[in-house]
Each structure stands twice: as C-alpha cells, then as structure tokens.
Design a protein around this motif. Structure first.
Motif, mmCIF file in Angstrom:
data_model
loop_
_atom_site.group_PDB
_atom_site.id
_atom_site.type_symbol
_atom_site.label_atom_id
_atom_site.label_comp_id
_atom_site.label_asym_id
_atom_site.label_seq_id
_atom_site.Cartn_x
_atom_site.Cartn_y
_atom_site.Cartn_z
ATOM 1 N N VAL A 269 0.810 -1.218 0.000
ATOM 2 C CA VAL A 269 0.000 0.000 0.000
ATOM 3 C C VAL A 269 0.844 1.270 0.000
ATOM 4 C CG1 VAL A 269 -1.992 -1.114 1.078
ATOM 5 C CG2 VAL A 269 -0.197 -0.131 2.522
ATOM 6 N N VAL A 270 2.101 1.186 0.473
ATOM 7 C CA VAL A 270 2.996 2.348 0.447
ATOM 8 C C VAL A 270 4.339 1.902 -0.109
ATOM 9 C CG1 VAL A 270 1.867 3.469 2.411
ATOM 10 C CG2 VAL A 270 3.823 1.942 2.805
ATOM 11 N N SER A 271 5.224 2.848 -0.318
ATOM 12 C CA SER A 271 6.575 2.555 -0.789
ATOM 13 C C SER A 271 7.573 2.840 0.329
ATOM 14 C CB SER A 271 6.920 3.400 -2.017
ATOM 15 O OG SER A 271 6.075 3.074 -3.106
ATOM 16 N N PHE A 272 8.645 2.045 0.356
ATOM 17 C CA PHE A 272 9.677 2.204 1.363
ATOM 18 C C PHE A 272 11.017 2.493 0.708
ATOM 19 C CE2 PHE A 272 6.669 -0.091 4.043
ATOM 20 C CZ PHE A 272 6.822 0.553 5.265
ATOM 21 N N THR A 273 11.820 3.264 1.395
ATOM 22 C CA THR A 273 13.171 3.539 0.935
ATOM 23 C C THR A 273 14.111 2.412 1.385
ATOM 24 O OG1 THR A 273 13.760 4.749 2.948
ATOM 25 C CG2 THR A 273 12.729 6.002 1.173
ATOM 26 N N THR A 274 15.368 2.535 1.015
ATOM 27 C CA THR A 274 16.394 1.624 1.532
ATOM 28 C C THR A 274 16.423 1.722 3.055
ATOM 29 O OG1 THR A 274 17.707 1.907 -0.459
ATOM 30 C CG2 THR A 274 18.841 1.084 1.503
ATOM 31 N N PRO A 275 16.449 0.580 3.771
ATOM 32 C CA PRO A 275 16.447 0.644 5.249
ATOM 33 C C PRO A 275 17.629 1.443 5.785
ATOM 34 C CG PRO A 275 15.984 -1.587 4.492
ATOM 35 C CD PRO A 275 16.391 -0.805 3.278
ATOM 36 N N PHE A 276 17.360 2.271 6.780
ATOM 37 C CA PHE A 276 18.422 3.044 7.414
ATOM 38 C C PHE A 276 18.923 2.379 8.685
ATOM 39 C CE2 PHE A 276 14.313 4.769 8.768
ATOM 40 C CZ PHE A 276 14.418 4.720 10.151
ATOM 41 N N LEU A 277 18.214 1.355 9.175
ATOM 42 C CA LEU A 277 18.653 0.577 10.325
ATOM 43 C C LEU A 277 18.271 -0.879 10.112
ATOM 44 C CD1 LEU A 277 17.961 2.512 13.685
ATOM 45 C CD2 LEU A 277 20.142 1.670 12.830
ATOM 46 N N GLN A 278 19.188 -1.788 10.402
ATOM 47 C CA GLN A 278 18.921 -3.216 10.314
ATOM 48 C C GLN A 278 18.622 -3.764 11.704
ATOM 49 O OE1 GLN A 278 18.643 -4.844 7.498
ATOM 50 N NE2 GLN A 278 19.367 -3.167 6.183
ATOM 51 N N THR A 279 17.647 -4.644 11.774
ATOM 52 C CA THR A 279 17.249 -5.186 13.059
ATOM 53 C C THR A 279 16.708 -6.596 12.869
ATOM 54 O OG1 THR A 279 15.872 -4.801 15.010
ATOM 55 C CG2 THR A 279 14.934 -4.188 12.872
#
Length: 492
Positions: free
Chosen positions: A138-148
């Motif tokens: 439903v939305v778009s995401f950027t490259t993750p800025f934090l890995q978890t």
C-alpha cells in the motif's frame, strides 16, 4: 519643494530600514543551511524560500523521537535534518494521532502512520517503521536506514539459573582445558627427558640416581601450577630454561583464570537458560508477549515454523494479558515482573544499554530493516533511498547509531561474558613450545660438549661417544639390571 524633499527623504529611510532585517534574515537562513549540512544539531524545520515542504509523520519512541523542552529530538529527527540538507527540502513534523505504527483494522482500513500516508495526511513517515510485505503493498519504502531483527528481552535475575557443581571449570572452554592438560604432560615429559640427557643433572649415569624421574617431573609441574616451589631443584641450564618457561606460562594462565572467574561470579548473565525461542516456549516461569498490532506479532502469525506458531497461539489466547500497547510499557513490565518481551532487537539493545539489569537473549530471527515510508509512485522515494545510501557510505548513520545508543552501564562487557577460548591464549602456548624446544636443544648441546671432551681422552669418534652416552642415559634401569645379574651369578 521642501515638502517634496522631506517626503523623498522619508521614503528612502523607510526602504533602508526595511531592507536591513531582510538581508540579515537571508544571511541567518544561509548560516542555518550551512550548519545543517555540516552537522546534525541545527533544526531546519522552517520553510525556506522556494523549497518544497513535506509533512512528516512519526511516533514518540526513545531514542528515535523524544520531546525535550517542547522540541523534538532523537535519531529520526537527526536523520531527517541530514536528509533535508542533502535534498534541499523543508518539513513539518507531526506525531501520529493514534500512536500506532500501522496495521489493518477490522474495518479494512490502515491505522497509524501508514493510514495517515494513505489518507494523504502526511507525505512521508520517518520512524522505526519495519518494512513488511503487507505495508509494501500500500505504500513505498526507501532503503532501510537501520537493520534489526526479533529478539527476547529479559531481566537478568529472572533469566539466570543456579550454578552447576563444576562451575569452577566455566572460566575456560573445553578446548582450553584440553590444551592445558596436553601442555602439562608435554612439559613434564620434556623435563624428564632433558634432565636425563644433561650432564649437569647426571654426570655418571651408571653410578648415580637421577632425581628427575617422570613422577617427580609431574610433581614439579603441578607445584608450579599451584605457585609452590618443590624439589628436585634444577641445576642444568637446559632444565632451568624449561622450568622458567613453565613458571611464566602458569603465572599468565592463573591470572587469566582468576580474571575470568571473577567476571563470572559478578556477572548475572553468564548462563542464560533462555538462549533461543524454543527455550522460551518450553519454560513455564516467564510470561511473554509483544506489541499489539506490531509487525512482530504478525510475523509469528504468518510463520510456518512450529515454534513460532506455538508462540503466536500463546500470545493470541492471552491477548489481553501478555500484549502491551507501547514499548515503554513493555520495558517497565520486564523490569517489574516475570515477563519476557519479544520485539525489535535494536530497541532491546537500547533498553539493555539504559537499564543494566536487562539483557537480550543471543538468538535473533526475522532479519528486517527500518525504512522511510512514502506514498506509492512518490518522486521522493528514490531520492530518499539514494540519500540514505550516501549517509551510510559516509559513516553518518554509524555516528547516529553510536550517539543515541550510548550505554550507561559500567560493566556492559561482562554481559557478553563467555569461556576463554584457546585462540586467546595462543601466544602463551606458542611461548611454552618455544621454551621446550630451546631446553631440549640446550640439553643436546650440553651432552655433545661432554661427548667431545670424552672422545679426546678415549680416542673414539665423537658420534660413537654421543650415542653411547645417550643410550646409557635413556636405558639406565636396564643397564643397572644387567650389571646386577652377573654380580649375582658370581656370588652364587
């Protein structure tokens, strides 16, 4: 005429007075923009002239977004400032109205920050928002800025177990104890061998008794381990070299053992009975749960893993009791009751850094990342992704991570305590091996010198004398027995 001059003078004066603040304001704006480019401390929320303005939705969660002195600060705010400086946009930050991250409600509508983006109440969401397949639809995401990932947060006193009967062996690993036993036997054997070969310890092998028997050598090595002086005392240089190296080895080894044993006794997390999610399911002492409506809850709901299904069924049946509303409530409950919290590992690391009586279990599952959410087909998605990658390559993301996850625990390193491995003592074992080799070489040199002098007196080759001496020293008991038998027959 005078009135005209007076009017003109007033107009010029007014224009000059109005122009100076405007120019000063432009200079101040330029300084703020330059400061935001050089660091993360300047707030650039004000709309710049000609810059696009984005409405940013976020959620209050330590250390991502916090309220300090009526101002917002935190990891996400610093990240937003850095992105605005790189991409030249201004922004307005608003806290999400329902305090939710974003999930599908019973009515079919999205809640939280995802819902505000879908309703176009916000342009982007900068928060610890996990990238999931349902949200990506439903939305778009950027490259993750934090890995978890997903971990287990525990209180140390509830997660520790009673010490075993052989707990004194815990400072060293099994491999280290095996290496120590091998080094002890090898050193004692070298003492026994070198003492028999060296002329200074044993001048007349046919008439004298050598004090460094194998049993005496074992006792000598054990005495050094206990830092006690025992007999026999070495006389030859070769034997003293081996003894000195063994003493050095034992002193360093005992220092490492005492240091690790002290850390083991003072640490509350040396033996966690809950190492994995399977251990969490099998135990009955702790209740466990997660954030209601979070991506962690739906991860276990959609998982096909039997252990994960058991965790979901446990939480679903006790939904009203084990599920929490906020992260702060979860941390408080872990600290005050027999409760284990399942959530984002990076947030749990923060809790363990801020509260020294908390610890995260070693296992982490479901690797995932926090990304910036935008509307679908938004032109800002790719721009923000590229900017995040540049911040990662320049080390700015690592700087922010260290800044906001700084620990207040003085003994944090002990929380990750483990048995000492042989690799940590590799140099010590190598020094012992070199010392043993030097001792054996010195004994051979001493025996060679004596053989050379003896060969000059009896007019035999040095090699034959050396061979006879070595055989006599290594077979002294057999020679003694053979010499006693003819004397016994003669007496008969």
């Amino acid at each position: 005429m005078d009135r005209g001059r007076h009017f003109t003078f007033c107009v010029i004066t007014t224009v000059l007075l109005l122009g100076e603040p405007s120019q000063a304001g432009e200079k101040n704006d330029q300084k703020m923009l330059a400061a935001s480019k050089s660091g993360f401390g300047t707030d650039s929320r004000g709309a710049g002239e000609g810059l696009p303005t984005l409405t940013v939705t976020t959620i209050l969660e330590d250390p991502y977004v916090m309220v300090r002195s009526a101002e917002l600060e935190g990891y996400c705010i610093d990240l937003l400032k850095a992105l605005a400086a790189m991409l030249h946009f201004s922004y307005k930050v608003k806290v999400v109205g329902d305090g939710q991250y974003g999930a599908i409600a019973s009515s079919g509508n999205w809640t939280g920050m995802i819902g505000e983006i879908l309703r176009q109440e916000a342009d982007i969401a900068v928060a610890p928002l996990t990238v999931t397949s349902a949200r990506e639809e439903v939305v778009s995401f950027t490259t993750p800025f934090l890995q978890t990932g997903i971990g287990i947060l525990l209180r140390k006193d509830t997660s520790s177990q009673e010490m075993s009967f052989f707990h004194f062996l815990a400072p060293f690993s099994k491999e280290t104890w095996t290496g120590l036993l091998f080094a002890y036997v090898l050193t004692c054997f070298c003492l026994f061998l070198v003492a028999r070969l060296s002329p200074c310890e044993w001048n007349e092998p046919k008439n004298e008794e050598n004090h460094f028997t194998f049993l005496n050598s074992l006792w000598f090595g054990a005495g050094a381990l206990a830092l006690q002086g025992v007999t026999p005392r070495p006389k030859a240089l070769s034997v003293r070299v081996i003894a000195a190296v063994w003493w050095l080895f034992t002193i360093a080894l005992l220092a490492a053992y005492i240091a690790n044993f002290t850390a083991l006794l003072s640490s509350g997390s040396e033996q966690l009975p809950i190492q994995t999610f399977e251990d969490l399911v099998k135990q009955r002492k702790l209740e466990f749960g997660t954030l209601d409506g979070s991506s962690t809850f739906y991860f276990f709901k959609n998982s096909k893993n039997p252990i994960h299904r058991m965790i979901y069924e446990y939480m679903d049946k006790r939904r009203d009791h084990v599920l929490v509303k906020t992260y702060q409530e979860a941390v408080q409950r872990v600290m005050e009751s027999n409760y284990a919290f399942i959530g984002e590992s990076i947030s749990q690391d923060l809790a363990a850094a801020r509260h020294c009586n908390l610890i995260r279990a070693p296992e982490v599952i479901g690797a995932r990342g926090f990304g910036i959410a935008t509307t679908q087909a938004s032109p800002w998605t790719k721009k923000l992704s590229i900017a995040v990658l540049k911040l990662r390559e320049s080390g700015d993301l690592d700087y922010l991570r260290n800044k906001w996850w700084e620990t207040s625990c003085l003994h944090k390193s002990r929380d990750r305590w483990g048995p000492l491995q042989p690799q940590a003592l590799g140099g010590l074992f190598l020094t012992l091996a070199i010392g043993l080799a030097l001792g054996v070489i010195a004994a051979v040199v001493e025996l060679s010198n004596k053989s050379r002098h003896a060969a000059g007196h009896v007019k035999k080759s040095c090699c034959s004398i050396f061979t006879e001496e070595m055989c006599a020293r290594l077979r002294i008991k057999e020679n003694a027995r053979q010499s006693q038998e003819p004397s016994g027959r003669a007496n008969t």
